[in-house]
Design a protein around this motif. Structure first.
Motif, PDB file in Angstrom:
ATOM      1  N   GLY A 128       0.662  -1.188   0.030  1.00 46.30           N
ATOM      2  CA  GLY A 128      -0.212  -0.019   0.199  1.00 46.30           C
ATOM      3  C   GLY A 128       0.912   1.154  -0.177  1.00 46.30           C
ATOM      4  O   GLY A 128       1.968   1.211   0.230  1.00 46.30           O
ATOM      5  N   TYR A 129       0.207   2.351  -0.411  1.00 49.52           N
ATOM      6  CA  TYR A 129       0.762   3.635  -0.233  1.00 49.52           C
ATOM      7  C   TYR A 129      -0.023   4.626   0.747  1.00 49.52           C
ATOM      8  O   TYR A 129      -1.614   4.330   0.902  1.00 49.52           O
ATOM      9  N   ALA A 130       0.352   5.555   1.437  1.00 53.05           N
ATOM     10  CA  ALA A 130      -0.186   6.525   1.996  1.00 53.05           C
ATOM     11  C   ALA A 130       0.456   7.710   2.235  1.00 53.05           C
ATOM     12  O   ALA A 130       1.651   7.671   2.000  1.00 53.05           O
ATOM     13  N   GLU A 131      -0.260   8.821   2.770  1.00 50.36           N
ATOM     14  CA  GLU A 131       0.422  10.316   2.977  1.00 50.36           C
ATOM     15  C   GLU A 131       1.379  10.543   1.932  1.00 50.36           C
ATOM     16  O   GLU A 131       2.434  11.017   2.534  1.00 50.36           O
ATOM     17  N   GLY A 132       1.083  10.364   0.865  1.00 55.18           N
ATOM     18  CA  GLY A 132       1.971  10.994  -0.437  1.00 55.18           C
ATOM     19  C   GLY A 132       1.768  12.329  -0.545  1.00 55.18           C
ATOM     20  O   GLY A 132       0.482  12.756  -0.894  1.00 55.18           O
ATOM     21  N   VAL A 133       2.814  13.310  -0.505  1.00 57.37           N
ATOM     22  CA  VAL A 133       2.542  14.659  -0.889  1.00 57.37           C
ATOM     23  C   VAL A 133       3.571  15.264  -1.863  1.00 57.37           C
ATOM     24  O   VAL A 133       4.572  14.902  -1.703  1.00 57.37           O
ATOM     25  N   PHE A 134       3.079  15.730  -3.066  1.00 57.90           N
ATOM     26  CA  PHE A 134       4.052  16.139  -4.018  1.00 57.90           C
ATOM     27  C   PHE A 134       4.416  17.664  -3.560  1.00 57.90           C
ATOM     28  O   PHE A 134       3.591  18.389  -3.202  1.00 57.90           O
ATOM     29  N   ARG A 135       5.715  17.946  -3.656  1.00 61.00           N
ATOM     30  CA  ARG A 135       6.035  19.268  -3.012  1.00 61.00           C
ATOM     31  C   ARG A 135       6.292  20.123  -4.290  1.00 61.00           C
ATOM     32  O   ARG A 135       5.790  20.566  -5.133  1.00 61.00           O
ATOM     33  N   GLN A 136       7.848  20.697  -4.250  1.00 63.46           N
ATOM     34  CA  GLN A 136       8.146  21.544  -5.488  1.00 63.46           C
ATOM     35  C   GLN A 136       8.121  20.842  -6.664  1.00 63.46           C
ATOM     36  O   GLN A 136       8.580  19.707  -6.771  1.00 63.46           O
ATOM     37  N   PRO A 169      12.629  19.724  -1.380  1.00 58.46           N
ATOM     38  CA  PRO A 169      11.959  18.679  -1.178  1.00 58.46           C
ATOM     39  C   PRO A 169      10.974  18.343  -2.361  1.00 58.46           C
ATOM     40  O   PRO A 169      10.325  19.487  -2.827  1.00 58.46           O
ATOM     41  N   VAL A 170      10.845  17.168  -3.072  1.00 57.08           N
ATOM     42  CA  VAL A 170      10.046  16.880  -4.213  1.00 57.08           C
ATOM     43  C   VAL A 170       8.829  16.220  -3.844  1.00 57.08           C
ATOM     44  O   VAL A 170       7.918  16.464  -4.421  1.00 57.08           O
ATOM     45  N   LEU A 171       9.065  15.232  -3.193  1.00 58.30           N
ATOM     46  CA  LEU A 171       7.718  14.443  -2.868  1.00 58.30           C
ATOM     47  C   LEU A 171       8.150  13.358  -1.679  1.00 58.30           C
ATOM     48  O   LEU A 171       9.358  13.167  -1.699  1.00 58.30           O
TER      49      LEU A 171
END
Lengths: 351, 351, 351
Positions: free
Chosen positions: A88-96, A137-139
């Motif tokens: 599974g995946y969770a809490e993924g955030v794309f940043r700059q 930070p990128v992601l």
């Protein structure tokens, strides 16, 4: 055998351990062209540098999923070379945003460990962070995988299962610096529908189908320097469970996202990954279709120019999605379903 | 179903209507590398920036057909998504060179409409213009397609068939600004033959054959963001007339042009498209061969450094072209012929 | 037939003859991305511009084998279009790094000729030199090929077989200007083993296997503008000895080198080609494996930061290499062996 890459086994991981992954990668316009060529992506900000600059970007940003696959690929030799399943995946955030010339690298932290009752495998939870050479930070995202033990007799670690958010809340989404989507021109996409036109519960069939070829998924997965063996070695896989190479699940995500342009053409950017499952393997020769469910429409604090849609995109193989195939009465996935992805996209608001 | 791209049906077009097509695209060196890789092109000005600068270009220009496919691809969702057949091309003129970093977009004008006698379809004529973000014209051409009616009972428009030139005359060809081919070095191509060496009626077999793979034509066609479904969806096409995906006709044009390097290596640039027919579909696994007929040798007004050849290039599948296959006594195409293209190329003159 | 490229036949070559090959080629980041995508290469200096700059490079250098294939490809139309077999390589030296924007061209000198006793063929020895537009040498190597005679009755030339070094000695290796590998960070590769960790006679299985697809080897070989017909024309090859297209031997070299990352991850650069044989053809569908034998460990004069390993890398098809397959008691190659390559790599020394 001591010089080869062995990968880590379940007992090699420690809670709090930090793994700095190998092979940082400078991304280029070549990666962007290959990504279009391999996936069929058509989103405006990743196609036209002029359109991207118009809303505040410094140039043509990498497709968010291309950046994700590069960051993810680096973690494979350390995290999932001996994995049985990507759970599974969770809490993924794309940043700059990532631009050609940026060098990406990935660091992962072990945030959870739980041995399975069979004593032969365990679940490892990691938070992986992709960043540029200057630290931007990128992601970042959490994933958990089932990993083999090298020695079944090795002691089980203290079990620790991290608490993970069900979805990334609006307040935690990160918008690219200096952007303003108020001037976004729907003529770029040929589709008029903006944030206000979508309602919770709406289902959108993305209509088109895309057949995957062996050369295509291999090229994509090598581009990401993802070394998982099941994608590349037909000689070995011919003896395996499926007798076939398995398409990297991320390639299916990219195709589903590309197909979603038809209906969600103004969903210009992926902002978060809330959850995701590769419910069934995809093989070369399969034709991928997709549909999306609008789980939530989210206003963004302080932003009148852009909102967010939390989407559930389902990809199927060899089955069109006009009737939105998902689960049967018992909650079992329709046999055609290969991906169930919960993620959040940005979409401009009507001025 | 209201959010999906529907494409236009015959009754949606109006004479004089202007359609601004979606997804402008910034082209890069990545596109150029992929184009070489997918087609085998070897023409000097598109291979060597040094050679291009030597004759006055500002850098490495995109292959003319790559530019064409990108411009064409944008028009597909609006013009030919509901088309049954791509009937012809005319009055195509390649204008200023395209360089990496340029953003291309396409606008089409409806210049003709004629409903067919069956009442179910009609022919739509459009002039499509590709331009850079600053308005610099890149290329324009007329094409006509047979398009379905949504509603067979909708009234027929006043028929209007545009008058189209049989060929683009020398005076209307446009040469890239500031170029001078007097110093063109045939050592770049390994072929000595220049403008003066070609005569009207001369037939040139291009000898080599190139087998097309599914992954290749799909990658090429996605690179051009051409969304015509017949190229990508084997699940659907398996139920269709050919039970196969059809190779984008433009990919055949590119392969034929690449093959033509063998014999026409100094035909450095495509200047015009006079006419063209995709006489039969090409499928993956087919081996493409080609030969060319020199229809006309054309001096260019005010240019002692370069001339033009009007060529008819015939591509076949699975049949070598040493004996120039074309038509039988009744004028029917040889069953191997898949492309009949009438176009004009530039070729340096002997100093 | 006079306008087509005929290639040279044995009697067309003269000792001392210099051949300037066609189609100089400007290399770009697009080529680099395609190379990663087609081969799976992961070596640090060709993946990360930051890592390359750290040790003294001016940017992200082209993979050495990518540069080799481009230089080699240019020589095909003049040297080996009428060749029956590519017999060997020697005295290959990689010189200055190639960067995106450089334009490569190739010149070959005929350094040996020997007609075969059958009178129908002969061996041609050439030294090919690749250079940038400003004359900077990129790489040079000797190869010899068996070439058909056009006319079996043409007189045999005076036989001349050049003396070739068994291997390139350490003193003749050329290191990229201004480099210093003392600060090389093994965290970039995830592998700790440096020069001092390798011993003569050591054998390293590279473990992984890579299945080759038709689209992949065709795309790679076209990218190099290598026009040898056996790689591209299934219609013709279906009548040939193998009934298949043959994978360009250089593609096998690139895959073997990419696989060798697993065990030789810090062998950051190829410095020399000592000898090489394509012992058997590779076809699409074959899975390539590889192992390496450390033939020699070489200190480099005046360099405390980096040493060299002379390697023999064996590639097989459809056979894992844990037991290092090579030859039987009679010295005949194991039937799985497709490549036997003797070359020299650079690897940082322990500080």
């Amino acid at each position: 055998m001591t010089k080869q890459i062995q990968g880590n086994y379940f007992e090699d991981f420690r809670l709090g351990q930090e793994l700095r992954h190998a092979t940082p990668r400078t991304v280029t316009e070549g990666d962007q062209a290959l990504y279009l060529s391999l996936t069929g992506a058509r989103f405006a900000l990743n196609s036209s540098a002029a359109a991207a600059r118009e809303v505040g970007y410094d140039g043509l940003p990498l497709d968010d999923w291309l950046a994700f696959h590069l960051v993810f690929g680096k973690s494979v030799p350390d995290i999932s070379l001996n994995a049985i399943a990507n759970l599974g995946y969770a809490e993924g955030v794309f940043r700059q945003p990532v631009y050609p010339g940026d060098t990406l690298s990935t660091v992962s932290e072990v945030i959870g460990l739980k041995q399975n009752s069979n004593g032969k495998t365990g679940t490892v939870y990691v938070r992986s962070r992709g960043a540029k050479a200057d630290g931007t930070p990128v992601l970042d995202y959490v994933r958990w995988v089932m990993v083999r033990k090298r020695d079944p007799d090795s002691p089980a670690p203290e079990p620790h299962v991290p608490e993970l958010a069900e979805a990334v809340p609006a307040a935690q989404l990160e918008l690219p610096a200096n952007t303003n989507f108020a001037k976004f021109d729907t003529g770029l996409t040929g589709q008029p529908h903006l944030f206000e036109d979508f309602v919770q519960g709406e289902r959108i069939d993305h209509v088109d189908g895309m057949t995957v070829e062996e050369a295509e998924h291999q090229m994509a997965t090598r581009l990401y320097q993802n070394t998982a063996r099941v994608h590349f070695n037909q000689h070995q896989e011919s003896q395996g469970r499926f007798a076939r190479r398995i398409v990297y699940g991320g390639h299916v995500i990219s195709i589903a996202r590309a197909l979603s342009f038809n209906g969600l053409g103004n969903a210009i950017k992926v902002a978060a990954i809330n959850a995701g499952r590769h419910t069934k393997p995809c093989f070369a020769g399969d034709t991928v279709y997709a549909w999306s469910d609008v789980l939530e429409t989210m206003a963004l604090p302080g932003r009148g120019d852009v909102g967010a849609l939390r989407l559930r995109t389902i990809a199927t193989k060899d089955r069109p999605c006009a009737d939105h195939p998902l689960t049967d009465a018992d909650g079992n996935y329709d046999p055609s379903v290969i991906l169930d992805l919960d993620y959040t996209v940005l979409i401009p608001r009507r001025a």
